[in-house]
Scaffold this active site. Structure first.
Site, PDB file in Angstrom:
ATOM      1  CE1 TYR A  45      32.915  57.074  62.313  1.00 17.29           C
ATOM      2  CE2 TYR A  45      33.274  54.798  62.990  1.00 17.29           C
ATOM      3  CZ  TYR A  45      33.471  55.832  62.086  1.00 17.29           C
ATOM      4  OH  TYR A  45      34.219  55.621  60.963  1.00 17.29           O
TER       5      TYR A  45
ATOM      6  CG  ASP B 276      37.904  48.364  59.246  1.00 17.27           C
ATOM      7  OD1 ASP B 276      37.373  47.361  58.758  1.00 17.27           O
ATOM      8  OD2 ASP B 276      37.851  49.500  58.733  1.00 17.27           O
TER       9      ASP B 276
ATOM     10  NE  ARG C 124      15.075  23.684  59.263  1.00 21.37           N
ATOM     11  CZ  ARG C 124      16.125  23.568  60.057  1.00 21.37           C
ATOM     12  NH1 ARG C 124      16.682  24.650  60.581  1.00 21.37           N
ATOM     13  NH2 ARG C 124      16.643  22.391  60.353  1.00 21.37           N
TER      14      ARG C 124
ATOM     15  CG  HIS D 294      16.503  19.263  62.926  1.00 20.78           C
ATOM     16  ND1 HIS D 294      17.820  18.928  63.097  1.00 20.78           N
ATOM     17  CD2 HIS D 294      16.364  20.507  63.462  1.00 20.78           C
ATOM     18  CE1 HIS D 294      18.460  19.924  63.693  1.00 20.78           C
ATOM     19  NE2 HIS D 294      17.591  20.882  63.933  1.00 20.78           N
TER      20      HIS D 294
ATOM     21  CB  CYS E 272      35.254  51.438  64.191  1.00 17.31           C
ATOM     22  SG  CYS E 272      35.489  52.766  65.401  1.00 17.31           S
TER      23      CYS E 272
ATOM     24  CE  LYS F 141      23.571  23.689  60.144  1.00 15.91           C
ATOM     25  NZ  LYS F 141      22.098  23.615  60.166  1.00 15.91           N
TER      26      LYS F 141
ATOM     27  NE  ARG G  60      20.370  15.858  61.384  1.00 17.19           N
ATOM     28  CZ  ARG G  60      19.232  15.318  61.824  1.00 17.19           C
ATOM     29  NH1 ARG G  60      18.955  14.051  61.565  1.00 17.19           N
ATOM     30  NH2 ARG G  60      18.374  16.021  62.522  1.00 17.19           N
TER      31      ARG G  60
END
Length: 393
Positions: free
Chosen positions: A271, A320, A136, A168, A318, A38, A227
């Site tokens: 920044y 990027d 859950r 689970h 930042c 997942k 799992r």
């Protein structure tokens, strides 16, 4: 094969194979492994990861939703796929057409799924989900046996084929006395509920309870499937004494120096003037930021590896880009590879280290590696594939 060498993730399929073999040693011979892929295989890329797992012998996969299941089918995965979460009942045609197994977690949902399947004229393969203490989704399974009659009613609904049942563990990585006791109680609730259903004539071909920590810490659990998620990718968990196994991280993250500059005492960096140089310094700008999944929280305490040495982050991270202090690392120049996560020489930066800085877990950081970071798949020392989500979209 080529890609933009800005920031990229290297996925080592040989390490994946190593981890699979180590995990199989923990399982009884008659217990199969379900590869949990997942969230795009925890950020590693589900297409190559699932196909490689199939090549390694895995025949069962777990995903969160229908879109993830269809992604696997479209990439050529032929093994059984279980959707662990919710799928709208209106999607029964796709569940049937693509041979995807759906989790059924309540009588109300089972009725909706059955009604849709009857209207559409299809049959849907299903696994019952028991809530033994996760809180859950799932039929409540406790000492009161409330779930039994509801499951019997769901089981008898038309056009649904119930081939499996599972629950689970919520705390199998909690190795305190309280955590161990809670996990054992969950197992007890699961076993008791399954036994009560069998007494009523309801039998399931597949039973599964263990997650990754359950595989490592509770090896006396003997079910049809286990799992396995995070440990497949080489990310460690807390284990009981003598339960740890060797694992190799499957993902490394690299970038490259884009610019070297010298700043003077008193110069402000990034920044909000977060960092002010207290002496003359050499800084390297690296094109990775929070839009790539490298959190702002790593500033001040985060580090990367340049030319086999650690370099600290200076200033705010930042969107990027970010800056590293390379004052004491000779010869650094534009184009040098930077190890963001991974090993270089005797130095190593792990997702666990970064998770500790950010106050989170390594699961989250792996999943946060953004889609603009290409995944580069390597096997036997060679690049065998590239997934560049932005270009492909």
């Amino acid at each position: 094969m080529d890609f933009l060498k800005r920031t990229w993730a290297e996925i080592d399929l040989d390490h994946l194979a190593f981890n699979v073999k180590q995990i199989q040693k923990c399982l009884p011979k008659d217990t199969r492994m379900m590869g949990v892929v997942k969230a795009d295989a925890y950020g590693h890329g589900d297409r190559y990861i699932a196909k490689e797992m199939e090549n390694l012998g895995l025949q069962n996969f777990g995903v969160s939703n229908l879109e993830e299941a269809l992604s696997l089918r479209e990439s050529g995965v032929e093994s059984d796929i279980l959707i662990l979460g919710v799928t709208p009942a209106s999607a029964v045609q796709k569940l049937s057409d693509y041979h995807i197994t759906q989790t059924v977690y309540s009588l109300e949902y089972a009725q909706k799924l059955s009604d849709a399947a009857v209207r559409t004229g299809v049959r849907v393969d299903c696994h019952i989900k028991l809530d033994t203490g996760m809180g859950r989704i799932g039929f409540h399974a406790g000492d009161d046996y409330i779930a039994t009659e509801q499951i019997i009613s769901a089981y008898r609904l038309p056009n649904l084929d119930f081939t499996g049942i599972f629950s689970h563990f919520s705390s199998s990585d909690d190795i305190s006395n309280e955590g161990i006791a809670y996990t054992k109680k969950q197992k007890e609730h699961f076993d008791q509920t399954v036994a009560a259903l069998e007494q009523k004539g309801l039998y399931f071909k597949v039973k599964h309870l263990q997650n990754s920590a359950g595989v490592l810490n509770y090896r006396s659990c003997h079910y049809d499937l286990a799992r396995v998620g995070i440990i497949l990718y080489g990310l460690p968990l807390d284990t009981l004494p003598d339960c740890d196994i060797p694992l190799k991280p499957v993902m490394s993250i690299r970038s490259a120096v884009s610019m070297i500059k010298t700043v003077q005492k008193g110069d402000c960096i990034s920044y909000s003037r977060r960092f002010t140089a207290d002496k003359e310094m050499r800084l390297a700008t690296v094109p990775i930021g929070y839009a790539d999944g490298y959190l702002r929280a790593f500033a001040d305490k985060g580090r990367m590896i340049v030319r086999g040495q650690y370099a600290k982050i200076v200033g705010s991270i930042c969107m990027d880009q970010l800056m590293l202090d390379v004052t004491d690392i000779p010869g650094v120049q534009a184009g040098d590879v930077v190890t963001v996560v991974g090993s270089e020489g005797s130095c190593q930066v792990t997702l666990g280290e970064l998770a500790g800085i950010a106050g989170t877990i390594h699961y989250e950081l792996a999943c946060l590696v953004s889609r603009r970071v290409p995944r580069i798949y390597q096997k036997g020392g060679k690049t065998v594939g590239i997934v560049d989500y932005i270009v492909e979209e």
